[in-house]
Scaffold this motif. Structure first.
Motif, PDB file in Angstrom:
ATOM      1  N   UNK A  90       0.813  -1.212   0.000  1.00  0.00           N
ATOM      2  CA  UNK A  90       0.000   0.000   0.000  1.00  0.00           C
ATOM      3  C   UNK A  90       0.854   1.273   0.000  1.00  0.00           C
ATOM      4  N   UNK A  91       2.033   1.229   0.584  1.00  0.00           N
ATOM      5  CA  UNK A  91       2.860   2.438   0.743  1.00  0.00           C
ATOM      6  C   UNK A  91       3.791   2.657  -0.453  1.00  0.00           C
ATOM      7  N   UNK A  92       4.219   1.610  -1.096  1.00  0.00           N
ATOM      8  CA  UNK A  92       5.171   1.761  -2.209  1.00  0.00           C
ATOM      9  C   UNK A  92       4.659   2.653  -3.350  1.00  0.00           C
ATOM     10  N   UNK A  93       3.373   2.598  -3.711  1.00  0.00           N
ATOM     11  CA  UNK A  93       2.908   3.524  -4.754  1.00  0.00           C
ATOM     12  C   UNK A  93       3.084   4.998  -4.345  1.00  0.00           C
ATOM     13  N   UNK A  94       2.979   5.288  -3.068  1.00  0.00           N
ATOM     14  CA  UNK A  94       3.187   6.661  -2.596  1.00  0.00           C
ATOM     15  C   UNK A  94       4.642   7.058  -2.836  1.00  0.00           C
ATOM     16  N   UNK A  95       5.558   6.162  -2.515  1.00  0.00           N
ATOM     17  CA  UNK A  95       6.978   6.444  -2.755  1.00  0.00           C
ATOM     18  C   UNK A  95       7.237   6.644  -4.247  1.00  0.00           C
ATOM     19  N   UNK A  96       6.598   5.834  -5.079  1.00  0.00           N
ATOM     20  CA  UNK A  96       6.748   5.983  -6.529  1.00  0.00           C
ATOM     21  C   UNK A  96       6.280   7.364  -6.983  1.00  0.00           C
ATOM     22  N   UNK A  97       5.137   7.820  -6.468  1.00  0.00           N
ATOM     23  CA  UNK A  97       4.607   9.138  -6.848  1.00  0.00           C
ATOM     24  C   UNK A  97       5.539  10.259  -6.385  1.00  0.00           C
ATOM     25  N   UNK A  98       6.123  10.120  -5.205  1.00  0.00           N
ATOM     26  CA  UNK A  98       7.067  11.146  -4.741  1.00  0.00           C
ATOM     27  C   UNK A  98       8.310  11.200  -5.638  1.00  0.00           C
ATOM     28  N   UNK A  99       8.796  10.057  -6.074  1.00  0.00           N
ATOM     29  CA  UNK A  99       9.939  10.029  -6.987  1.00  0.00           C
ATOM     30  C   UNK A  99       9.589  10.690  -8.324  1.00  0.00           C
ATOM     31  N   UNK A 100       8.402  10.428  -8.821  1.00  0.00           N
ATOM     32  CA  UNK A 100       7.962  11.056 -10.078  1.00  0.00           C
ATOM     33  C   UNK A 100       7.859  12.571  -9.918  1.00  0.00           C
TER      34      UNK A 100
END
Length: 195
Positions: free
Chosen positions: A100-110
């Motif tokens: 659940x949290x990894x997509x948030x990290x992906x969005x922050x990197x983008x």
């Protein structure tokens, strides 16, 4: 004559006594033999009974030893299995959270990789926060409410202020949001409390 008669009577009495004594001695010997035979027979049967009892107790002891060994082995297996299951549960829980949290990290990197104006970046961060809050909601984590006043069970007061606009024990300011899952507090809310 009378003397002879008396002597004869005495001899007869003596002979009778001797016969009685001999009879008693013979009876005593027979009784002793019977007692001795009985004792030997009784001792043998007692020995046999004790041997049987000893064999029975020995078998029972062996059965109990075997049972103890089996129980010990079962307990050891149970302990190892539960430790493995506990480790698996923890790993599964971490995996569920990270999914659940990894997509948030992906969005922050983008968001860091994008060139754009401040408004676009702000909009991207707001969307990322919304995604993060949705992930927490899926995991059953909720924000601790501060609108109902100070509660020492879920809030941590870091300062106290006097404010005429607030009632006593109202939360004046939230420095850090708190979160809980069910009744378990994950992180206490850090707040300033009105006096």
């Amino acid at each position: 004559m009378e003397e002879n008669k008396d002597l004869r009577d005495e001899e007869i009495l003596e002979e009778g006594n001797t016969v009685e004594e001999n009879t008693e001695a013979t009876e005593n010997e027979e009784v002793e033999e019977i007692i001795e035979e009985y004792s030997e027979t009784d001792d043998l049967s007692m020995i046999r009974k004790l041997k049987d009892e000893n064999k029975k107790l020995s078998n029972e002891l062996d059965a109990l030893k075997d049972r103890l060994l089996r129980l010990t082995a079962e307990y050891d297996n149970y302990r190892k299995r539960t430790a493995k299951e506990k480790e698996g549960i923890y790993t599964d829980a971490c995996t569920d959270v990270l999914k659940e949290v990894l997509p948030v990290a992906d969005n922050l990197e983008r968001a860091l990789a994008v060139d754009g104006n401040v408004e676009d970046i702000k909009k991207g961060v707001e969307m990322t926060i919304k995604g993060f809050l949705n992930a927490l909601e899926k995991l059953g984590v909720e924000e601790i409410d501060t609108t109902n006043g100070f509660d020492p069970n879920v809030h941590q007061a870091i300062s106290v202020v006097e404010d005429a606009n607030l009632n006593t024990n109202d939360v004046a300011q939230v420095y850090q949001k708190g979160y809980k899952k069910g009744e378990k507090v994950i992180r206490y809310s850090m707040v300033t409390v009105a006096k």
